[in-house]
Design a protein around this motif. Structure first.
Motif, PDB file in Angstrom:
ATOM      1  N   TYR B 270     -33.351 -17.868  18.240  1.00 36.58           N
ATOM      2  CA  TYR B 270     -32.286 -18.179  19.192  1.00 36.58           C
ATOM      3  C   TYR B 270     -31.939 -16.973  20.052  1.00 36.58           C
ATOM      4  N   THR B 271     -31.861 -15.818  19.426  1.00 35.98           N
ATOM      5  CA  THR B 271     -31.530 -14.628  20.223  1.00 35.98           C
ATOM      6  C   THR B 271     -32.614 -14.384  21.261  1.00 35.98           C
ATOM      7  N   THR B 272     -33.886 -14.567  20.879  1.00 31.68           N
ATOM      8  CA  THR B 272     -34.972 -14.345  21.828  1.00 31.68           C
ATOM      9  C   THR B 272     -34.825 -15.256  23.027  1.00 31.68           C
ATOM     10  N   TYR B 273     -34.662 -16.541  22.744  1.00 34.21           N
ATOM     11  CA  TYR B 273     -34.575 -17.490  23.855  1.00 34.21           C
ATOM     12  C   TYR B 273     -33.361 -17.192  24.723  1.00 34.21           C
ATOM     13  N   ALA B 274     -32.242 -16.898  24.090  1.00 34.56           N
ATOM     14  CA  ALA B 274     -31.024 -16.649  24.853  1.00 34.56           C
ATOM     15  C   ALA B 274     -31.197 -15.413  25.729  1.00 34.56           C
ATOM     16  N   LEU B 275     -31.726 -14.359  25.112  1.00 34.29           N
ATOM     17  CA  LEU B 275     -31.899 -13.113  25.848  1.00 34.29           C
ATOM     18  C   LEU B 275     -32.849 -13.299  27.023  1.00 34.29           C
ATOM     19  N   ASP B 276     -33.996 -13.996  26.752  1.00 33.70           N
ATOM     20  CA  ASP B 276     -34.977 -14.195  27.819  1.00 33.70           C
ATOM     21  C   ASP B 276     -34.404 -15.039  28.941  1.00 33.70           C
ATOM     22  N   LEU B 277     -33.607 -16.045  28.559  1.00 30.27           N
ATOM     23  CA  LEU B 277     -33.029 -16.907  29.588  1.00 30.27           C
ATOM     24  C   LEU B 277     -32.089 -16.107  30.478  1.00 30.27           C
ATOM     25  N   ILE B 278     -31.271 -15.267  29.830  1.00 31.97           N
ATOM     26  CA  ILE B 278     -30.331 -14.474  30.620  1.00 31.97           C
ATOM     27  C   ILE B 278     -31.086 -13.490  31.512  1.00 31.97           C
ATOM     28  N   PHE B 279     -32.104 -12.879  30.952  1.00 31.70           N
ATOM     29  CA  PHE B 279     -32.901 -11.938  31.739  1.00 31.70           C
ATOM     30  C   PHE B 279     -33.570 -12.643  32.917  1.00 31.70           C
ATOM     31  N   TYR B 280     -34.080 -13.858  32.634  1.00 32.02           N
ATOM     32  CA  TYR B 280     -34.722 -14.654  33.683  1.00 32.02           C
ATOM     33  C   TYR B 280     -33.725 -14.967  34.793  1.00 32.02           C
ATOM     34  N   LEU B 281     -32.519 -15.389  34.397  1.00 36.09           N
ATOM     35  CA  LEU B 281     -31.521 -15.728  35.413  1.00 36.09           C
ATOM     36  C   LEU B 281     -31.178 -14.504  36.254  1.00 36.09           C
ATOM     37  N   LEU B 282     -31.161 -13.359  35.597  1.00 35.75           N
ATOM     38  CA  LEU B 282     -30.889 -12.117  36.316  1.00 35.75           C
ATOM     39  C   LEU B 282     -32.004 -11.818  37.317  1.00 35.75           C
ATOM     40  N   LYS B 283     -33.247 -12.011  36.862  1.00 37.97           N
ATOM     41  CA  LYS B 283     -34.383 -11.767  37.751  1.00 37.97           C
ATOM     42  C   LYS B 283     -34.324 -12.702  38.963  1.00 37.97           C
ATOM     43  N   VAL B 284     -34.029 -13.965  38.678  1.00 38.87           N
ATOM     44  CA  VAL B 284     -33.929 -14.936  39.777  1.00 38.87           C
ATOM     45  C   VAL B 284     -32.842 -14.499  40.752  1.00 38.87           C
ATOM     46  N   PHE B 285     -31.729 -14.032  40.190  1.00 40.30           N
ATOM     47  CA  PHE B 285     -30.643 -13.589  41.054  1.00 40.30           C
ATOM     48  C   PHE B 285     -31.095 -12.437  41.941  1.00 40.30           C
ATOM     49  N   LEU B 286     -31.789 -11.480  41.344  1.00 43.18           N
ATOM     50  CA  LEU B 286     -32.224 -10.332  42.134  1.00 43.18           C
ATOM     51  C   LEU B 286     -33.184 -10.766  43.242  1.00 43.18           C
ATOM     52  N   VAL B 287     -34.087 -11.662  42.897  1.00 44.07           N
ATOM     53  CA  VAL B 287     -35.038 -12.131  43.909  1.00 44.07           C
ATOM     54  C   VAL B 287     -34.300 -12.821  45.046  1.00 44.07           C
ATOM     55  N   ILE B 288     -33.325 -13.667  44.671  1.00 38.72           N
ATOM     56  CA  ILE B 288     -32.565 -14.359  45.722  1.00 38.72           C
ATOM     57  C   ILE B 288     -31.809 -13.355  46.572  1.00 38.72           C
ATOM     58  N   LEU B 289     -31.272 -12.354  45.918  1.00 38.54           N
ATOM     59  CA  LEU B 289     -30.529 -11.328  46.646  1.00 38.54           C
ATOM     60  C   LEU B 289     -31.411 -10.681  47.704  1.00 38.54           C
ATOM     61  N   PHE B 290     -32.651 -10.346  47.308  1.00 36.01           N
ATOM     62  CA  PHE B 290     -33.506  -9.637  48.247  1.00 36.01           C
ATOM     63  C   PHE B 290     -34.119 -10.573  49.276  1.00 36.01           C
ATOM     64  N   SER B 291     -34.659 -11.702  48.799  1.00 30.37           N
ATOM     65  CA  SER B 291     -35.455 -12.505  49.731  1.00 30.37           C
ATOM     66  C   SER B 291     -34.604 -13.474  50.546  1.00 30.37           C
ATOM     67  N   VAL B 292     -33.424 -13.802  50.079  1.00 28.48           N
ATOM     68  CA  VAL B 292     -32.602 -14.728  50.859  1.00 28.48           C
ATOM     69  C   VAL B 292     -31.408 -14.000  51.474  1.00 28.48           C
ATOM     70  N   THR B 293     -30.567 -13.453  50.618  1.00 19.76           N
ATOM     71  CA  THR B 293     -29.293 -12.942  51.123  1.00 19.76           C
ATOM     72  C   THR B 293     -29.482 -11.761  52.073  1.00 19.76           C
ATOM     73  N   LEU B 294     -30.232 -10.778  51.632  1.00 16.34           N
ATOM     74  CA  LEU B 294     -30.345  -9.569  52.455  1.00 16.34           C
ATOM     75  C   LEU B 294     -31.030  -9.862  53.780  1.00 16.34           C
ATOM     76  N   ILE B 295     -32.132 -10.607  53.718  1.00 12.23           N
ATOM     77  CA  ILE B 295     -32.853 -10.915  54.962  1.00 12.23           C
ATOM     78  C   ILE B 295     -31.973 -11.736  55.888  1.00 12.23           C
ATOM     79  N   ARG B 296     -31.269 -12.673  55.293  1.00 12.30           N
ATOM     80  CA  ARG B 296     -30.424 -13.585  56.067  1.00 12.30           C
ATOM     81  C   ARG B 296     -29.317 -12.838  56.783  1.00 12.30           C
TER      82      ARG B 296
END
Lengths: 119, 335, 111, 519
Positions: B270-296
């Motif tokens: 459970y800790t693995t899945y939870a941690l990976d999910l949170i890390f994944y969401l963070l990565k997605v956020f960073l990507v959105i920040l760079f490729s959508v928000t900043l460019i926009r």
């Protein structure tokens, strides 16, 4: 050398025909060009059928000394040529009839002006 | 057989909810952040949820020149197709549910469907504004698909060169992070170039500034969405959110498929899945920040022929350079 | 059996269709939570033209050849060459045939 | 021997004989009335289709089947014609016969208003016989004869509406191109016959030496058949004739073009297969040549399609692009002979033949229906037809998705095979293929908008949905498209792979003739 003459004639006929199709502007000449190519190809076929000293493949008047069927010429090229000529006539007739129709509608036989279909 | 069917059914329901909720959440964050960058206060983060709720209570107008069955079907079809992509994408530490039945090419094609649905919907509204917007969307689609295809095929080619099978499958790609496959600095540079191009393709795929000529509020009044209202517009709104998550996940999967649990060496299911999910969401956020928000926030809108030019000449050449680097890298090392 | 495997990837349409059906049902239910009706007699069903008067129907339709202007505009040079090649002249058709034949023969003959 | 075995035994001959006989009976039957004639033609086409399917089930389970016309004693020299039916032949025959049947059904209402229909149907069946002959024959000269039969009858059908200048012009261009092409094929046949004294493909493939004359023959065959198959830059006749022929004829023309494509396959893989396998001629050279031309074909096809304003001409250019995918399949299959991805590419190319025939065929039928309903072919003058022609627009959407290779249509399955194999030869091949697919989507979205979308135009207010026979033909194709799209694995395994295998294993083709005592 003398035996090569038919083959030289074949090459010459095909090239003349292609020249007429590509560089002549009149549709009739295009048709003639195709017919010349066809003659070249037919000549080639019939030349292939020639065997020196061969006997025509007719069983009834076979010379005494010829074994059957070794000395006979295989009649395949002749048959092919005949078929090809018949097909050629059909194509020629079709092309000429289309040329007549084109002339009726376009009023010209100049290949440069018969290009409503392009791009 | 019945097990996979059951998994598919449950997975679809869970992932649809996941996609919609996080799509709207990221949309809210994006709006808030871009507002702050422009020295505005901006709406609260839950504003997209409110927007959807509001749209559901509005009239669902079908304009007179529209063709009703296509006009109503298009938003739904787009959303459904977008949700189906979620089942092929690994989210966090979870294996994608349909991992053995679809690959990157399929995702590439399914990503076209929501744009296509918008185009068809725009055409079906029978308004000149929408038509202009729809054809621009189609042209944009043609434009960004060239560099996108180069990126995907390059990565697959590299993996194939290293002797992998099923190189278009996302499971293979996550198992072999691209940075590890490069055998020298040349390969690293090549992949970096591809990453940059993919980051620039993302706003095109999502019709965000500077590639939002299809919607261009200031000149064609919202373009292909001009006649949409009520629940149909809400469908498009949701599609946009889910698609953003998917595009960001795609960048994450292709270029940053690392999991925190492996790096930190954490065990326990459970800790693995939870941690990976949170890390994944963070990565997605960073990507959105760079490729959508900043460019926009950073650039202005391009004209439609400029969009085609941008994607087909500089970006395609750039990604071809990346491809050449990667191929060179491969030929140098493979004996 | 239902999927195809290319050696580099795979594709199973049946499962995808299953996903689509379920997602469609879900989203259809979600959509039906929204308001269905609209007033059909008011001006709101008129196409939005920023207040400009509505033209006759023929002129409201964007013509096929006007689509993709941006695409054609940015590839103008390419299209000019391409259209010139499609001359519609019968002789050119045969000329291309001879040219390709010559190129192919050179390639095969040389290599 | 049961009667069904007897029929299967003779089916290669019957498949040619029935449409040929039917063709020349049609003028007689049409004396009895047009309805009886239409039924007669459809029955003839169905009977042929039935025999083809019967033969197909036999070939796919028991392997190659030969049929001997003439002397049964194979030790005497060439006084016979051999039909040799293997996987790819019967695969192509299935496509051709399916298209003919659908064209016959579609013609019922589509051609109703025109006269001269007894000739029309005669030519239709003649063309069917010609295509099937090209695909089933195992004899080079016979191949030429059937090629000419197909060309002549299709030319006459292209120019069927002789009152239109454009149609006659297209017919003339077509006959010039196909006459020149066919004459060069005949020349190549003569070159081969002159050297090896044989006309049978298997015999020739067994003895071929790859002399200088064989090189010439190879170039002539591939170029001439490539032209007839619409390889860029020899494709220009194709949009002309596809766009001017009546739509039902265009449907069969797709089949006729693919029969020429089959010729390319047969020459590359069977006749010269041994030459490539022994490495006398590098398959890389020829393969790359075809690959490059295929890429050009795809690109020029789509880029020309995107700017067309004539509905059928636009589809014709899209068909050119689709042909490029098949050539890409062959080219990569040839270049990477013996590798697994080469085989996958070949599978994809062969599978795409079937899919292209269905997808492009469906779009042509939709174009015909639009023409039937509105008498319009110019995209700039149409609009808003989705209101009145709901079924037609639905079929168009299916065709659009299929031709652009969107999942889950059949086009996606075959293109997937091509994308995911060609990239191993060079990544740029897949990239171009993927890109062109999107461009094809754009092309048909444009058509979709300009024909079916937009406000209801006053002059199309009274447009009716097309009659049932046309809807039936389109519906059948749409159904097949969806079914193949949903079960691509089964189709590839049972039909496509046997066909592609029969190309790769060219020795089977030769050894079968040897085993029955020939060569």
């Amino acid at each position: 050398m003398i035996f090569n003459i038919p083959f030289i004639a074949v090459a010459a006929l095909i090239i003349i025909g292609l020249y007429a199709v590509i560089f002549r502007k009149n549709l009739i000449k295009t048709v003639i060009g195709i017919t010349i190519i066809e003659s070249g190809v037919n000549l080639f076929l019939i030349t292939l059928g020639y065997r020196e000293g061969g006997v025509p493949p007719i069983y009834t008047n076979l010379p005494e000394d010829v074994s059957i069927p070794r000395g006979m010429v295989l009649p395949v090229p002749q048959a092919l040529t005949l078929t090809s000529i018949v097909i050629g006539v059909a194509v020629l007739a079709l092309m000429l009839s289309l040329v007549i129709h084109i002339y009726r509608v376009y009023g010209t036989l100049d290949v440069r002006r018969i290009r409503r279909l392009r791009e | 057989m019945s097990e996979i069917v059951l998994k598919t059914i449950v997975g679809t329901i869970v992932l649809a909810l996941f996609g919609i909720i996080f799509g709207l959440l990221y949309k809210g964050i994006d709006r808030k952040l871009s507002a702050h960058m422009q020295a505005r206060v901006g709406p609260p983060i839950r504003q997209p949820f409110r927007d959807v709720m509001k749209l559901f209570t509005k009239e669902n107008v079908i304009p007179r020149h529209a063709i009703p069955w296509i006009f109503n079907l298009a938003p739904l079809a787009g959303l459904v197709a977008t949700i189906s992509i979620l089942l092929y994408i690994p989210i966090g530490g979870f294996e994608p549910i349909l991992s053995g039945s679809g690959d990157l090419i399929l995702i590439l094609y399914l990503l076209i469907v929501p744009s296509l649905a918008m185009v068809v919907g725009g055409f079906a509204s029978g308004s000149p504004y929408a038509t202009v917007g729809a054809q621009r969307e189609m042209v944009t689609m043609i434009a960004y698909e060239f560099p996108l295809a180069i990126i995907i095929v390059s990565i697959a080619w590299k993996l194939n060169q290293l002797g992998n099978v099923d190189v278009f499958a996302l499971s293979t790609i996550t198992a072999n992070p691209v940075w590890n496959t490069a055998s020298g600095p040349l390969g690293i540079i090549g992949f970096a170039i591809l990453l940059i191009v993919l980051v620039i393709v993302t706003p095109g795929e999502l019709s965000k500034i500077p590639f939002d000529a299809p919607e261009a509020e200031t000149e064609i009044a919202g373009g292909l969405l001009v006649e949409y209202s009520g629940r149909n517009l809400a469908m498009f709104y949701l599609t946009d959110g889910v698609k953003t998550v998917i595009m960001a996940s795609l960048i994450v999967v292709l270029f940053f498929p690392y999991n925190l649990s492996n790096i930190l060496g954490i065990t326990g299911v459970y800790t693995t899945y939870a941690l990976d999910l949170i890390f994944y969401l963070l990565k997605v956020f960073l990507v959105i920040l760079f490729s959508v928000t900043l460019i926009r926030v950073g650039v202005a809108r391009l004209k439609i022929d400029q969009i085609v030019y941008t994607y087909w000449i500089p970006l395609t050449l750039l990604s071809l350079v990346g491809l050449v680097f990667i191929m060179w890298d491969g030929f140098v090392t493979v004996p | 059996m239902f999927s195809i495997d290319t050696g580099s990837g795979f594709w199973n349409p049946i499962l995808w269709v299953l996903v689509i059906i379920i997602a469609f049902l879900m989203m259809y239910i979600l959509r039906s939570l929204g308001r269905k009706d609209y007033r059909k007699t008011t001006e709101q069903i008129k196409p939005f033209l920023s207040g400009n008067p509505e033209l006759e129907k023929d002129k409201m339709h964007v013509r096929g050849s006007n689509l993709y202007w941006g695409f054609r505009e940015s590839l103008k040079g390419f299209y000019n060459v391409l259209l010139k090649l499609h001359s519609g002249n019968t002789s050119d058709y045969i000329l291309w045939f001879v040219v390709i034949m010559a190129i192919f023969f050179i390639i095969i003959g040389v290599i | 021997m049961t009667s069904i075995e007897y029929i299967i035994d003779h089916s290669p001959a019957l498949i040619i004989a029935i449409p040929l006989l039917g063709a020349f009976l049609t003028p007689l039957v049409s004396r009895l009335g047009s309805r009886i004639r239409n039924v007669f033609v459809i029955i003839v086409a169905m009977l042929t289709a039935f025999l083809v399917f019967l033969l197909a089930s036999d070939v796919f389970s028991d392997g190659i089947r030969t049929y001997i016309f003439g002397s049964q004693d194979l030790t005497t020299p060439v006084v016979r014609i051999l039909f040799e039916v293997d996987g790819i032949s019967i695969f192509m025959a299935i496509i051709s016969v399916l298209l003919s049947l659908l064209a016959a059904i579609y013609s019922w209402s589509f051609m109703k208003k025109y006269d001269g229909l007894d000739k029309y149907y005669t030519l239709l069946l003649l063309m069917t016989a010609g295509m099937l002959g090209m695909e089933l024959t195992g004899d080079m000269f016979n191949f030429f004869v059937f090629l000419e039969i197909t060309s002549i009858s299709s030319c006459a059908l292209i120019a069927f509406w002789t009152h239109k200048g454009e149609a006659v012009e297209a017919g003339f261009k077509y006959i010039v191109v196909s006459a020149v092409g066919a004459l060069f094929v005949l020349f190549a046949v003569a070159l081969l016959y002159g050297q090896y004294n044989a006309l049978n493909i298997a015999t020739l493939a067994n003895t071929i030496q790859y002399s200088f004359l064989d090189k010439i023959a190879f170039v002539l065959l591939i170029t001439a058949l490539g032209m007839k198959a619409g390889l860029v830059p020899m494709h220009m006749w194709l949009p002309d004739s596809y766009s001017q022929a009546p739509s039902s004829v265009t449907l069969i023309l797709v089949g006729a073009t693919q029969a020429s494509l089959y010729g390319v396959f047969r020459m590359c893989f069977t006749l010269y297969g041994g030459v490539f396998a022994d490495g006398i001629l590098s398959s890389m050279t020829v393969g790359w040549f075809i690959v490059v031309l295929a890429l050009v074909t795809i690109l020029i096809g789509v880029t020309m399609a995107i700017i067309q304003t004539d509905f059928k001409r636009l589809i014709a250019y899209a068909a050119v692009a689709e042909l490029g995918y098949m050539f890409l399949g062959i080219g990569v299959g040839l270049t990477a002979m013996g590798t697994s991805y080469g085989k996958t590419a070949l599978d994809g190319g062969v599978f795409h033949i079937l899919n292209d025939a269905l997808d492009v065929g469906l779009l042509f039928l939709v174009a015909g229906s639009i023409y039937y309903a509105t008498k319009e072919r110019d995209l700039d003058r149409m609009g808003g037809l989705a209101r009145n022609m709901r079924y037609t627009s639905m079929f168009f959407i299916i065709g659009l998705l299929a031709v652009a290779g969107m999942p889950p249509m059949n086009g996606f399955a075959s293109k997937l095979l091509i994308y995911e194999s060609t990239y191993q030869l060079s990544p740029i091949l897949s990239i171009i293929a993927i890109l062109s697919s999107i461009l094809l989507l754009a092309v048909f979205v444009k058509v979709f908008h300009s024909v079916f979308m937009g406000p209801e135009l006053p002059r199309f207010r009274d447009v009716q949905e097309v009659p049932r026979s046309m809807l039936l033909a389109m519906g059948i194709i749409a159904l097949i498209i969806i079914v193949i799209g949903l079960i691509p694995g089964i189709v590839v395994e049972n039909i496509v792979q046997p066909a592609a295998n029969s190309l790769v294993n060219h020795l089977d083709y030769i050894s079968h003739v040897i085993s029955i005592g020939g060569v």
